[in-house]
Design an enzyme around this catalytic site. Structure first.
Site, PDB file in Angstrom:
ATOM      1  N   ILE A  55       7.731   8.069  16.625  1.00 27.98           N
ATOM      2  CA  ILE A  55       7.456   8.505  15.436  1.00 27.98           C
ATOM      3  C   ILE A  55       6.323   9.461  15.354  1.00 27.98           C
ATOM      4  CG2 ILE A  55       6.755   8.226  12.860  1.00 27.98           C
ATOM      5  CD1 ILE A  55       9.862   7.232  13.416  1.00 27.98           C
ATOM      6  N   ARG A  97      -4.591  10.464   4.068  1.00 21.83           N
ATOM      7  CA  ARG A  97      -3.535  11.513   4.087  1.00 21.83           C
ATOM      8  C   ARG A  97      -2.497  11.586   3.047  1.00 21.83           C
ATOM      9  NH1 ARG A  97      -6.428  11.718   7.723  1.00 21.83           N
ATOM     10  NH2 ARG A  97      -6.012   9.480   7.997  1.00 21.83           N
ATOM     11  N   LYS A 148       0.907  -1.247   0.068  1.00 20.24           N
ATOM     12  CA  LYS A 148      -0.134   0.092  -0.092  1.00 20.24           C
ATOM     13  C   LYS A 148       0.919   1.015  -0.151  1.00 20.24           C
ATOM     14  CE  LYS A 148      -1.746   1.621   3.915  1.00 20.24           C
ATOM     15  NZ  LYS A 148      -1.254   2.949   4.307  1.00 20.24           N
ATOM     16  N   ASN A 149       2.018   1.282   0.725  1.00 24.68           N
ATOM     17  CA  ASN A 149       2.671   2.477   0.994  1.00 24.68           C
ATOM     18  C   ASN A 149       3.846   2.778   0.066  1.00 24.68           C
ATOM     19  OD1 ASN A 149       1.153   2.831   3.154  1.00 24.68           O
ATOM     20  ND2 ASN A 149       2.781   2.560   4.639  1.00 24.68           N
ATOM     21  N   SER A 202      11.221  12.605   6.957  1.00 26.23           N
ATOM     22  CA  SER A 202       9.714  12.381   6.954  1.00 26.23           C
ATOM     23  C   SER A 202       9.625  11.561   5.462  1.00 26.23           C
ATOM     24  CB  SER A 202       9.169  13.568   6.528  1.00 26.23           C
ATOM     25  OG  SER A 202       7.858  13.845   5.857  1.00 26.23           O
ATOM     26  N   VAL A 203       8.746  10.282   5.501  1.00 25.51           N
ATOM     27  CA  VAL A 203       8.689   9.646   4.310  1.00 25.51           C
ATOM     28  C   VAL A 203       7.928  10.419   3.358  1.00 25.51           C
ATOM     29  CG1 VAL A 203       7.396   7.433   3.518  1.00 25.51           C
ATOM     30  CG2 VAL A 203       8.664   7.372   5.674  1.00 25.51           C
ATOM     31  N   ARG A 217      -8.631  -0.497   4.996  1.00 24.81           N
ATOM     32  CA  ARG A 217      -7.851   0.553   4.243  1.00 24.81           C
ATOM     33  C   ARG A 217      -6.619  -0.190   3.849  1.00 24.81           C
ATOM     34  NH1 ARG A 217      -7.131   5.884   7.611  1.00 24.81           N
ATOM     35  NH2 ARG A 217      -5.553   5.805   5.598  1.00 24.81           N
ATOM     36  N   LYS A 248      13.608  17.222   9.268  1.00 37.47           N
ATOM     37  CA  LYS A 248      13.305  16.143   9.982  1.00 37.47           C
ATOM     38  C   LYS A 248      12.839  15.013   8.729  1.00 37.47           C
ATOM     39  CE  LYS A 248       9.627  14.453  13.089  1.00 37.47           C
ATOM     40  NZ  LYS A 248       8.487  14.854  13.846  1.00 37.47           N
ATOM     41  N   ASP A 281       4.794   1.182  12.058  1.00 38.95           N
ATOM     42  CA  ASP A 281       3.588   0.392  11.603  1.00 38.95           C
ATOM     43  C   ASP A 281       3.388  -1.023  12.180  1.00 38.95           C
ATOM     44  OD1 ASP A 281       3.643   2.044   8.376  1.00 38.95           O
ATOM     45  OD2 ASP A 281       2.996   2.822  10.089  1.00 38.95           O
ATOM     46  N   ARG A 297      -0.594  14.892  11.866  1.00 42.70           N
ATOM     47  CA  ARG A 297      -0.054  14.724  10.606  1.00 42.70           C
ATOM     48  C   ARG A 297       0.332  16.070   9.770  1.00 42.70           C
ATOM     49  NH1 ARG A 297      -1.561   9.111   9.453  1.00 42.70           N
ATOM     50  NH2 ARG A 297       0.196   9.245   7.984  1.00 42.70           N
ATOM     51  N   CYS A 315      -5.341  12.640  12.174  1.00 45.64           N
ATOM     52  CA  CYS A 315      -6.082  11.387  12.147  1.00 45.64           C
ATOM     53  C   CYS A 315      -5.864  10.833  13.747  1.00 45.64           C
ATOM     54  CB  CYS A 315      -5.479  10.275  11.385  1.00 45.64           C
ATOM     55  SG  CYS A 315      -3.915   9.684  11.445  1.00 45.64           S
TER      56      CYS A 315
END
Ligand code: EPZ
Length: 418
Positions: A327, A92, A22-23, A163-164, A397, A161, A305, A121, A116
């Site tokens: 995180i 998001r 998914k990511n 951040s993915v 999801r 920072k 996760d 976020r 969320c």
């Protein structure tokens, strides 16, 4: 509202085939907006967030259809620049269309994602870095109104920072910027490498110049190509932990074990027996589970996760364990539900102390976010009796066919309408 009914306790035995990530799929789908032609994607997982991202791309004018298992995206007439709140608020990652729209059109109006269950976020790191590329933006009534009057101009950017999402947004934007961009202090999750591999496949010029730095030379357009998305390492990690929690025996297929070195080494230290083959991880759970102190951190550290899932396993350890969630600011929503099943977990800020030797008792439960809901399933698989898990739309999801995959390896789990 659908629920899951789980009859525990039983050991999971058999083989689970892992779906596409998914990511990795979400940023790759967003980046297809760079194209003015067609792009073909394989191995996308059938989960709600992917459906939402496809709907978002269609609202922007992409023509999208499935041909057998391949997704065909035709952007020859894609020309809208407005991403609405009703699509971005539930997922998001919608903010990831900002970079490609600015790169392609020099203008975008994209809803702020909003918070969320796990945190506020924010997207300040995305916006600050985009403004370095020449973007001017204003936040008006919850929308980012952004323009790049002279187009995006490559430059040196250092993220304040890790951040993915910000790393992904900037990789995509810089791919069509004029000149060269270097990005430093990047996130290096495997899903980012997959996004880069996709963009190189369609003709972009991107390479790692150090562990966390990238050099991107802008190109004028991207080509019509086909790409297969990588496996979902969080789905794989979830099922590895499920085997350890139920003292089961599972073969997890369609994976690249070396990407999951941290998780595999940790599960071995906790007591599981693990054998690795080319695209398979074979795990055998152990009655004796050792306590552990774990901190979540950016890749290659232990992934946030999988924090809720490993917490369930540590409830069964021989002594007290500690988990530090470094995180997200509010990612312990599963704790109160686990305590209702007999766990003894106390929270102090971003630290959770988990007493061991828990005998989970079945209960009626409430899912709160994607990964918390799957941790409730793991506990329910281990609890004697019938558990009911409400609000499982969170699960849908990000986990493809979760009850079918678990039923196939012996779990007594079914979806009920209630
Ligand atoms: C991605 O979220 C993943 N989502 C998350 O997975 C994952 O938990 C997270 O990375 C960390 O690995 C997708 O890939 C779609 P971040 P993202 O930007 O990009 C703060 C799941 O369960 N931050 O690395 O939003 C932020 O608040 C989801 O699949 C800022 O302060 O994560 C967080 O505390 C959940 N400003 C931290 O940085 C910003 O502009 C890391 O966020 C951006 C982020």
């Amino acid at each position: 509202m659908q629920k899951l009914e789980v009859l525990g306790a039983n050991k999971l035995r058999g083989q689970i085939n892992i779906s596409g990530s998914k990511n990795a799929s979400l940023p790759i789908l967003a980046s297809t907006l760079l194209s003015r032609k067609k792009v073909y994607l394989n191995n996308l997982p059938k989960v709600k967030d992917i459906e939402t991202m496809i709907n978002l791309l269609q609202s922007l004018g992409s023509k999208i259809k499935f041909k057998k298992k391949k997704l065909v995206i035709d952007n020859s007439r894609q020309n809208k620049k407005f991403a609405s709140y009703n699509l971005v608020k539930t997922m998001r990652a919608g903010i990831l269309v900002l970079g490609p729209l600015l790169a392609k059109f020099g203008y975008a109006k994209v809803s702020l994602p909003g918070g969320c269950a796990i945190g506020t976020r924010p997207v300040d790191i995305h916006l600050k870095a985009l403004s370095k590329l020449g973007v001017k933006y204003k936040i008006i009534q919850g929308y980012v109104h952004a323009t790049a009057p002279n187009g995006l101009i490559g430059c040196k950017i250092r993220f304040s920072k890790i951040s993915v999402g910000a790393t992904e947004n900037l990789i995509i934007a810089a791919s069509l910027a004029k000149g060269t961009t270097t990005l430093s202090n990047c996130a290096i999750e495997p899903e980012i490498t997959d996004l880069i591999n996709f963009l190189i496949t369609v003709g972009c010029n991107i390479k790692w110049i150090s562990k966390r730095s990238l050099k991107i030379v802008g190109v004028s357009e991207i080509n019509e190509e086909t790409y297969s998305v990588m496996f979902d390492r969080i789905e794989a990690g979830t099922y590895l932990i499920a085997a350890a929690v139920t003292e089961g025996n599972l073969k997890i297929k369609n994976v690249i074990p070396k990407i999951m070195r941290t998780e595999i080494n940790l599960l071995k230290k906790i007591g599981a027996k693990i054998n690795i083959r080319k695209d398979e991880i074979h795990i055998i759970g152990n009655k004796k589970i050792k306590s552990m102190n774990i901190k979540t951190s950016p890749y290659p550290g232990f992934p946030t996760d999988l924090q809720a899932q490993i917490m369930v396993l540590l409830c069964k350890a021989n002594k007290t364990s500690l988990i530090k969630e470094d995180i997200f600011e509010n990612r312990f929503m599963h704790v109160s539900e686990l305590n209702r099943m007999g766990a003894q977990i106390s929270i102090n800020g971003n630290k959770a102390s988990i007493q061991g030797n828990t005998k989970f008792a079945a209960a009626e439960l409430m899912a709160t976010d994607l990964r918390a809901s799957v941790s409730l399933i793991l506990a329910a698989l281990n609890a004697k009796g019938k558990s009911i898990i409400n609000r499982i739309y969170h699960l849908d999801r990000g986990y493809e066919n979760i009850e079918k995959k678990l039923q196939k390896v012996g779990a007594k789990i079914r979806r009920i309408n209630g």
